[in-house]
Design a protein around this motif. Structure first.
Motif, short mmCIF file in Angstrom:
data_model
loop_
_atom_site.label_atom_id
_atom_site.label_comp_id
_atom_site.label_asym_id
_atom_site.label_seq_id
_atom_site.Cartn_x
_atom_site.Cartn_y
_atom_site.Cartn_z
N GLY A 2 33.07 -0.53 -50.14
CA GLY A 2 32.57 -1.07 -50.86
C GLY A 2 31.61 0.71 -51.55
O GLY A 2 32.44 1.44 -50.82
N LYS A 3 30.95 0.43 -52.49
CA LYS A 3 29.92 1.70 -53.02
C LYS A 3 28.86 2.19 -51.98
O LYS A 3 28.97 1.48 -51.38
CB LYS A 3 29.36 1.74 -54.23
CG LYS A 3 28.70 2.42 -54.72
CD LYS A 3 28.42 1.55 -56.03
CE LYS A 3 27.24 3.41 -57.07
NZ LYS A 3 26.54 2.33 -58.07
N ILE A 4 28.91 3.40 -51.25
CA ILE A 4 28.09 3.87 -50.57
C ILE A 4 26.97 3.76 -50.97
O ILE A 4 26.28 3.81 -52.63
CB ILE A 4 28.64 5.64 -50.16
CG1 ILE A 4 29.53 5.30 -49.86
CG2 ILE A 4 26.89 5.79 -48.97
CD1 ILE A 4 29.87 4.85 -48.24
N ILE A 5 25.77 2.70 -50.36
CA ILE A 5 24.44 2.96 -50.80
C ILE A 5 23.43 3.69 -50.08
O ILE A 5 23.56 4.04 -49.10
CB ILE A 5 23.88 1.41 -50.56
CG1 ILE A 5 24.14 1.34 -49.05
CG2 ILE A 5 24.50 0.15 -51.06
CD1 ILE A 5 23.15 -0.22 -48.47
N GLY A 6 22.25 3.56 -50.37
CA GLY A 6 20.96 4.93 -50.29
C GLY A 6 20.21 4.08 -48.52
O GLY A 6 20.44 2.93 -48.56
N ALA A 7 19.29 4.58 -48.34
CA ALA A 7 18.56 3.83 -47.36
C ALA A 7 17.47 3.07 -48.36
O ALA A 7 17.28 2.09 -47.04
CB ALA A 7 17.73 5.04 -46.74
N ILE A 18 19.78 -1.58 -37.25
CA ILE A 18 20.88 -0.06 -37.09
C ILE A 18 19.66 0.72 -35.70
O ILE A 18 20.72 1.69 -34.89
CB ILE A 18 21.22 0.67 -37.95
CG1 ILE A 18 21.42 0.21 -39.41
CG2 ILE A 18 21.12 1.99 -38.01
CD1 ILE A 18 21.77 1.43 -40.88
N VAL A 19 18.56 0.32 -35.60
CA VAL A 19 18.00 0.93 -34.89
C VAL A 19 18.32 0.55 -33.34
O VAL A 19 18.51 0.52 -32.36
CB VAL A 19 16.30 0.99 -35.21
CG1 VAL A 19 15.80 1.42 -33.37
CG2 VAL A 19 15.57 1.93 -36.41
N VAL A 20 18.46 -0.80 -33.07
CA VAL A 20 18.93 -1.94 -32.26
C VAL A 20 20.61 -1.14 -31.81
O VAL A 20 20.33 -1.13 -30.17
CB VAL A 20 18.99 -3.40 -32.31
CG1 VAL A 20 19.37 -3.94 -30.92
CG2 VAL A 20 17.31 -3.16 -32.22
N GLY A 21 20.89 -0.66 -32.06
CA GLY A 21 22.93 -0.83 -32.43
C GLY A 21 22.97 0.96 -31.95
O GLY A 21 23.33 1.31 -31.00
N LYS A 29 28.37 7.01 -36.87
CA LYS A 29 29.54 7.53 -37.29
C LYS A 29 29.80 5.23 -37.22
O LYS A 29 30.26 5.04 -38.42
CB LYS A 29 30.93 7.63 -37.31
CG LYS A 29 32.15 7.68 -37.99
CD LYS A 29 33.47 8.97 -37.31
CE LYS A 29 33.90 8.41 -38.13
NZ LYS A 29 35.30 9.54 -37.41
N THR A 30 29.86 5.03 -36.10
CA THR A 30 30.33 3.47 -36.28
C THR A 30 29.41 2.92 -37.04
O THR A 30 29.83 1.67 -38.05
CB THR A 30 30.26 3.04 -35.02
OG1 THR A 30 31.29 3.81 -34.04
CG2 THR A 30 30.56 1.53 -34.29
N LEU A 31 28.02 3.02 -36.75
CA LEU A 31 26.95 1.91 -37.75
C LEU A 31 26.92 2.56 -39.32
O LEU A 31 27.03 1.81 -40.12
CB LEU A 31 24.69 2.55 -37.85
CG LEU A 31 25.28 2.66 -36.25
CD1 LEU A 31 24.09 3.32 -35.56
CD2 LEU A 31 24.41 1.61 -35.71
N ALA A 32 26.82 3.69 -40.02
CA ALA A 32 27.48 4.28 -41.43
C ALA A 32 28.87 3.48 -41.92
O ALA A 32 29.07 2.99 -43.11
CB ALA A 32 27.79 5.55 -41.13
N GLY A 33 29.56 3.16 -41.26
CA GLY A 33 31.00 1.80 -41.49
C GLY A 33 30.73 0.77 -41.35
O GLY A 33 30.70 0.14 -42.87
N SER A 40 24.70 10.70 -42.17
CA SER A 40 23.12 11.48 -42.57
C SER A 40 21.66 10.65 -43.04
O SER A 40 21.06 10.86 -42.53
CB SER A 40 23.08 12.62 -43.96
OG SER A 40 23.08 12.34 -45.12
N CYS A 41 22.46 9.18 -43.84
CA CYS A 41 21.61 8.52 -44.40
C CYS A 41 20.94 7.70 -42.65
O CYS A 41 19.49 7.44 -42.97
CB CYS A 41 22.13 7.36 -44.89
SG CYS A 41 20.96 5.79 -45.35
#
Length: 342
Positions: A2-7, A18-21, A29-33, A40-41
């Motif tokens: 899908g479309k990349i979203i921002g923070a 994300i922090v817990v992961g 990279k895994t969290l970004a996916g 970078s986000c």
């Protein structure tokens, strides 16, 4: 993918996940996916919260507000008490004893933030206390008139139409430094280019006559219009018809009153300074719009244009105006005799 979203588009629960992961050993990279964001986000998000699950509210950067809540309230109260005060005067009045008053721009920002914008005031007739009482009485007396009652009224008035240009203020949008570019100029001619004055009338049953006034409109000219234009049309409306005109000096002259009385013309009593109660004012506006883009070489050509467009005004416009009479009366009552939006 899908479309990349921002923070900024991530929910608080997603940020915590994300922090817990990350604490559980997942790579960025895994969290970004998983959350459909860039690496970078993820990195910026983790740095902003220092790897902690909680998200403390960070203080805003930049210059602190120069006014407090009490001063902001005083700015608004001063403007509401006297809407005609400009921002510099409000600043002087509110911060008269302040050693370091805010700028005029700051005062304007406080007013704008509260929805109090600078606007050109609507121009309405000055209505005295006596006339306000008369307007309210008239509105109450006619509030419950039916459509059939209003259909018996022949509304009349005079209006002036310029041959060139407009009486109103016109606006343009132009780039900076192009004030004198012919594309953004408003052409004018000496003495306004002339005008055409007309007398017109209409009723709930249709459009009435439109007569051109040549020369100065005085009581003698007006009496001739009544005799040659108004009276034949009023008689064609049937028995019980009523004539309406305002309290202009030429309308209330003794000569005109005697003539109306001798012809047994039933004239409706009219409160002074009440153009908002006369629906023909809106017909003049429609006629002006219809002739707006038509050029006339002289007053004869202008009157021909006006006469044609006057005859083309549809019955739906008349129905709308006559149907507004109850609302007009109610608006005058609600405004306690002051001018209304009509």
């Amino acid at each position: 993918m899908g479309k990349i979203i921002g923070a900024k588009d991530l929910s608080d629960n997603a940020k915590k996940s994300i922090v817990v992961g990350r604490q559980s050993g997942l790579t960025m990279k895994t969290l970004a996916g998983m959350f459909n964001v860039t690496e970078s986000c993820i990195s910026k998000l983790l740095k902003s919260c220092n790897g902690k699950v909680g998200f403390p509210v960070r203080r805003r950067t930049g210059r602190p507000r120069i006014t407090n809540r009490m001063e902001d309230r005083n700015i608004l109260m001063t403007s509401r008490n006297n809407p005609r005060l400009p921002a510099p005067a409000i600043r002087r009045e509110v911060f008269v004893n302040s050693p370091s008053p805010p700028s005029v721009a700051t005062v304007k920002r406080r007013l704008n933030a509260a929805g109090i914008m600078g606007r050109r005031p609507a121009k309405k007739p000055l209505i005295t206390k006596k006339n306000r009482a008369a307007r309210v009485k008239w509105a109450k007396d006619h509030l419950n008139w039916t459509r059939q009652d209003w259909n018996k009224v022949l509304w009349s008035d005079e209006s002036k139409f310029l041959l060139f240009g407009s009486d109103g203020i016109q606006w343009i949008r132009r780039p900076v430094g192009s004030r004198y570019n012919p594309k953004y100029q408003l052409p004018t001619v000496k003495h306004g280019g002339g005008s055409c004055i007309v007398w017109g009338a209409f009723s709930g049953t249709g459009m009435g006559p439109l007569h051109r006034v040549k020369g100065i409109m005085n009581q003698h000219v007006y009496k001739d219009i009544l005799q040659n234009q108004m009276l034949p049309h009023l008689k064609s409306m049937g028995r019980g018809s009523i004539y309406q005109h305002d309290n202009d000096p030429k309308h209330t002259a003794l000569l005109v009153k005697d003539w109306l009385k001798s012809r047994r013309v039933n004239v409706i009593e009219w409160p002074s300074q009440s153009p908002d109660l006369n629906p023909i004012e809106h017909l003049w506006e429609e006629l002006e719009r219809r002739c707006k883009n038509k050029r006339a070489k002289n007053s004869d050509e202008k009157f021909a244009q006006l006469q044609y467009e006057w005859s083309q005004i549809p019955m739906s416009s008349i129905d709308t105006l006559i149907g507004s009479m109850r609302r007009r009366c109610q608006a005058v009552i609600d405004a306690k005799g002051f001018a209304t939006k009509y």
